[in-house]
Motif scaffolding. Structure first.
Motif, PDB file in Angstrom:
ATOM      1  N   GLU A 221     -14.582 -10.251 -16.981  1.00  0.00           N
ATOM      2  CA  GLU A 221     -13.673 -10.724 -18.022  1.00  0.00           C
ATOM      3  C   GLU A 221     -14.058 -10.161 -19.390  1.00  0.00           C
ATOM      4  O   GLU A 221     -13.186  -9.815 -20.195  1.00  0.00           O
TER       5      GLU A 221
ATOM      6  N   GLU B 194     -12.823  -6.632 -19.691  1.00  0.00           N
ATOM      7  CA  GLU B 194     -11.373  -6.548 -19.863  1.00  0.00           C
ATOM      8  C   GLU B 194     -10.940  -6.866 -21.288  1.00  0.00           C
ATOM      9  O   GLU B 194      -9.915  -6.367 -21.764  1.00  0.00           O
ATOM     10  N   THR B 195     -11.708  -7.700 -21.989  1.00  0.00           N
ATOM     11  CA  THR B 195     -11.332  -8.061 -23.355  1.00  0.00           C
ATOM     12  C   THR B 195     -11.751  -7.015 -24.385  1.00  0.00           C
ATOM     13  O   THR B 195     -11.261  -7.037 -25.518  1.00  0.00           O
TER      14      THR B 195
ATOM     15  N   TRP C  48     -10.993  -3.933 -24.681  1.00  0.00           N
ATOM     16  CA  TRP C  48      -9.909  -3.070 -25.159  1.00  0.00           C
ATOM     17  C   TRP C  48      -9.137  -3.717 -26.302  1.00  0.00           C
ATOM     18  O   TRP C  48      -8.664  -3.031 -27.207  1.00  0.00           O
TER      19      TRP C  48
ATOM     20  N   ALA D  28      -3.126  -1.871 -21.813  1.00  0.00           N
ATOM     21  CA  ALA D  28      -2.339  -2.220 -20.633  1.00  0.00           C
ATOM     22  C   ALA D  28      -2.688  -1.320 -19.459  1.00  0.00           C
ATOM     23  O   ALA D  28      -2.835  -1.780 -18.325  1.00  0.00           O
TER      24      ALA D  28
ATOM     25  N   ARG E 101      -6.044  -1.843 -17.470  1.00  0.00           N
ATOM     26  CA  ARG E 101      -6.172  -3.010 -16.588  1.00  0.00           C
ATOM     27  C   ARG E 101      -6.005  -2.625 -15.122  1.00  0.00           C
ATOM     28  O   ARG E 101      -6.403  -3.368 -14.228  1.00  0.00           O
ATOM     29  N   GLU E 102      -5.391  -1.483 -14.876  1.00  0.00           N
ATOM     30  CA  GLU E 102      -5.131  -1.040 -13.511  1.00  0.00           C
ATOM     31  C   GLU E 102      -6.000   0.174 -13.173  1.00  0.00           C
ATOM     32  O   GLU E 102      -6.548   0.829 -14.052  1.00  0.00           O
TER      33      GLU E 102
END
Length: 239
Positions: A180, A183-184, A186, A210, A213-214
């Motif tokens: 987590e 992910e934050t 960015w 965006a 995330r993938e």
């Protein structure tokens, strides 16, 4: 599970008597149990003690099927490759078939991230892997790629799928808090960079956040397939 030597016949013998939990050991049962334990405990699960306890069997019985930890690890890798091939059928179109195989390999390893971390870089020489190699080379050769080019594209296709799978698996295997936090970054770090010092990041960071995330694999695969198409000889079916 430390290394042990033994004849091929000894490795192939099946345990006929049920274990104390009432199950009959088989190579497949051991592999499936090992994958489950690795998913829960990581590399530490590949031990005779843990596997024996999970199977309700004397640990020494496992040596009838795998004579070393490494042999079991290769079987786990081959199982992931086999799962990637389940239900797949060729369409006869080289690009569609290579895309499907690449995505399936990537997804199979991502589905078992702990096992992927241990096995994505290994060459098994086992049945599922050899069938995959034969299939991919056949798609390329039937698709009009000369043998030398077919081999190089095969190499690039598989290494690309496994490299992305290993990277994505490493992220998936992180503890929840660490994942987590990554992910934050960015938004918290890149999203606050001023345009006067980082104009390109400031202009694109919403798209960047965006997209990150993938997995980048599907797009990278398309880039590789574009390159393969550009290198392919014009003559249909020519080897």
């Amino acid at each position: 599970m430390s290394d042990r030597t033994g004849s091929e016949g000894r490795r192939q013998r099946q345990r006929q008597r049920p274990t104390k939990t009432g199950v009959v050991l088989s190579e497949r049962l051991i592999v499936e149990t090992a994958l489950r334990l690795v998913a829960q405990h990581g590399a530490a699960a590949l031990s005779v003690r843990r596997l024996g306890a999970a199977l309700g069997a004397d640990p020494s019985a496992l040596y009838r099927y795998f004579d070393s930890t490494d042999a079991l690890l290769l079987a786990l890798a081959d199982e992931l490759i086999g799962r990637a091939q389940e239900g797949w059928t060729a369409t006869g179109h080289w690009r569609a078939d290579l895309r499907a195989i690449g995505l399936r390999i990537h997804a199979s390893y991502r589905s078992d991230p702990q096992a992927a971390l241990l096995a994505a870089h290994r060459t098994t020489g086992r049945p599922h892997e050899t069938r995959a190699v034969e299939t991919i080379l056949g798609i390329l050769r039937d698709g009009g790629f000369p043998d030398r080019l077919a081999v190089r594209i095969y190499h690039a296709l598989v290494d690309q799928a496994l490299a992305f799978a290993a990277q994505d698996a490493a992220a998936l295997a992180l503890p929840d808090k660490a994942r987590e936090a990554d992910e934050t970054v960015w938004h918290q770090a890149y999203g606050t960079l001023p345009a006067d010092t980082h104009p390109n990041i400031a202009a694109t960071f919403r798209l960047l956040a965006a997209d990150m995330r993938e997995s980048g694999y599907p797009f990278a695969l398309e880039l590789m397939l574009d390159a393969a198409a550009a290198l392919r000889p014009a003559a249909e079916g020519a080897r």
